[in-house]
Design a protein around this motif. Sequence first.
Motif, PDB file in Angstrom:
ATOM      1  N   PRO A 230      -5.284  -4.239  -8.656  1.00 48.64           N
ATOM      2  CA  PRO A 230      -4.729  -5.296  -7.795  1.00 48.64           C
ATOM      3  C   PRO A 230      -3.341  -5.684  -8.304  1.00 48.64           C
ATOM      4  N   ILE A 231      -2.404  -5.906  -7.369  1.00 47.00           N
ATOM      5  CA  ILE A 231      -1.054  -6.238  -7.779  1.00 47.00           C
ATOM      6  C   ILE A 231      -0.421  -7.166  -6.746  1.00 47.00           C
ATOM      7  N   LEU A 232       0.269  -8.197  -7.234  1.00 44.82           N
ATOM      8  CA  LEU A 232       1.007  -9.108  -6.361  1.00 44.82           C
ATOM      9  C   LEU A 232       2.399  -8.540  -6.101  1.00 44.82           C
ATOM     10  N   GLY A 233       2.779  -8.508  -4.827  1.00 46.02           N
ATOM     11  CA  GLY A 233       4.093  -7.976  -4.510  1.00 46.02           C
ATOM     12  C   GLY A 233       4.675  -8.623  -3.270  1.00 46.02           C
ATOM     13  N   ASP A 234       5.980  -8.508  -3.141  1.00 41.51           N
ATOM     14  CA  ASP A 234       6.710  -9.026  -1.980  1.00 41.51           C
ATOM     15  C   ASP A 234       7.083  -7.845  -1.091  1.00 41.51           C
ATOM     16  N   ILE A 235       6.472  -7.744   0.092  1.00 40.81           N
ATOM     17  CA  ILE A 235       6.734  -6.633   1.002  1.00 40.81           C
ATOM     18  C   ILE A 235       8.116  -6.798   1.617  1.00 40.81           C
ATOM     19  N   THR A 236       8.980  -5.802   1.434  1.00 44.75           N
ATOM     20  CA  THR A 236      10.324  -5.856   1.993  1.00 44.75           C
ATOM     21  C   THR A 236      10.485  -4.969   3.217  1.00 44.75           C
ATOM     22  N   GLN A 237       9.662  -3.923   3.354  1.00 46.66           N
ATOM     23  CA  GLN A 237       9.682  -3.050   4.517  1.00 46.66           C
ATOM     24  C   GLN A 237       8.263  -2.606   4.833  1.00 46.66           C
ATOM     25  N   PHE A 238       7.986  -2.429   6.129  1.00 50.88           N
ATOM     26  CA  PHE A 238       6.664  -1.936   6.518  1.00 50.88           C
ATOM     27  C   PHE A 238       6.750  -1.270   7.885  1.00 50.88           C
ATOM     28  N   ASN A 239       6.310  -0.020   7.948  1.00 51.08           N
ATOM     29  CA  ASN A 239       6.246   0.712   9.204  1.00 51.08           C
ATOM     30  C   ASN A 239       4.800   0.660   9.693  1.00 51.08           C
ATOM     31  N   LYS A 240       4.573  -0.124  10.741  1.00 53.67           N
ATOM     32  CA  LYS A 240       3.201  -0.352  11.203  1.00 53.67           C
ATOM     33  C   LYS A 240       2.587   0.885  11.860  1.00 53.67           C
ATOM     34  N   ASP A 241       3.433   1.886  12.185  1.00 53.96           N
ATOM     35  CA  ASP A 241       2.918   3.077  12.855  1.00 53.96           C
ATOM     36  C   ASP A 241       2.341   4.107  11.891  1.00 53.96           C
ATOM     37  N   ASN A 242       2.990   4.301  10.732  1.00 54.45           N
ATOM     38  CA  ASN A 242       2.469   5.315   9.800  1.00 54.45           C
ATOM     39  C   ASN A 242       2.039   4.748   8.450  1.00 54.45           C
ATOM     40  N   GLY A 243       2.216   3.427   8.236  1.00 53.54           N
ATOM     41  CA  GLY A 243       1.702   2.806   7.018  1.00 53.54           C
ATOM     42  C   GLY A 243       2.611   2.879   5.816  1.00 53.54           C
ATOM     43  N   VAL A 281       1.928 -10.676  -1.564  1.00 57.15           N
ATOM     44  CA  VAL A 281       0.747 -10.063  -0.979  1.00 57.15           C
ATOM     45  C   VAL A 281      -0.059  -9.449  -2.116  1.00 57.15           C
ATOM     46  N   TYR A 282      -1.348  -9.685  -2.117  1.00 58.46           N
ATOM     47  CA  TYR A 282      -2.217  -9.217  -3.198  1.00 58.46           C
ATOM     48  C   TYR A 282      -2.859  -7.901  -2.759  1.00 58.46           C
ATOM     49  N   LEU A 283      -2.238  -6.790  -3.154  1.00 52.35           N
ATOM     50  CA  LEU A 283      -2.665  -5.473  -2.731  1.00 52.35           C
ATOM     51  C   LEU A 283      -3.622  -4.829  -3.718  1.00 52.35           C
ATOM     52  N   GLN A 284      -4.614  -4.126  -3.183  1.00 50.59           N
ATOM     53  CA  GLN A 284      -5.437  -3.237  -4.001  1.00 50.59           C
ATOM     54  C   GLN A 284      -4.803  -1.856  -3.925  1.00 50.59           C
TER      55      GLN A 284
END
Length: 309
Positions: A230-243, A281-284
């Motif tokens: 698990p890691i806390l991070g700040d999402i700066t870019q995200f492509n919702k079509d391919n992940g 965002v707390y990502l696994q």
Amino acid sequence: MNFYESARFQYAAARLMVKLAQFRKQGRFVQNITTNTNFNILLAGHRDGSFNINIEDPGQKAEEDPFINISLADLIAYVTERVVEKIDEAALAGGARSTRDGASVDGGGKASTSSALDRVVEDVMGGKPLATGLTPSDQDLVKRRVAEVYREQRLADNSTAISRIDFARSQKLIAMSAPLISEMATALRKSANTLEIQSSSQGVARPVLFLDRQMAQEIETAVVDQEITPILGDITQFNKDNGWGKVKIEDGTKIVSFSIPYDILPSMKQTLIDSMKRDAVYLQTYFVRDRGGEVVRLVAVGILPTPTV
């Protein structure tokens, strides 16, 4: 022939020939065969061009009561979706500036180049040949994206069956598959320019994986952690079509790319978008590291509630 037995024979014979060549030259041989110690002993094909290996899979019968009733190609799609990095925005913006008729497209903006790539990919998937005006690097980019799209379709079509693969089993699959896919990538050191896995059913062939030398080099040097972190991070870019996306980690001091496997993207997408409204965002994730142990990218497989300070 039994594929495993014949492949083991070829692997053993190749190691034997190289070690004998080493001994012939130096009076000794090394335990591990690397690029520097791999003598140029060649396999002569029937003709110049591609070297094809056809594997026949009889599949499974319902009465066998399998754990998961999908094809081997579907499982290859599952593991490569987690081991192989997705096409990023820079690659999308940098190539495939050709339309259906091969004419140039204005490359001034990200939207125009991305839509140009989409059009070429749609044409190839529709049975049309690659446009003659594409550069070799753009051709590889199209082939890579075509394989990604077909892989995504497989995972979407088999989402119910694939959902039986829980976190524990997924971890074991990745731990087993990652080093073997890395071994497969060694063929692109000197012998081959590209490697493609295709699935053929009822005379129709569709790619599952496409690697060029640059991709293979990344896979060869990368190590995928066997445990989820698990890691806390700040999402700066995200492509919702391919992940694909980018995230700031280590208190914002480092930016790395991440990818969400397509089979779990639908269940994560909206939660991720909502979470991006907050700073963290707390990502696994699975960490993908270089040989020095530095994190080079992440594979995100879940989102946890952001802890309160």
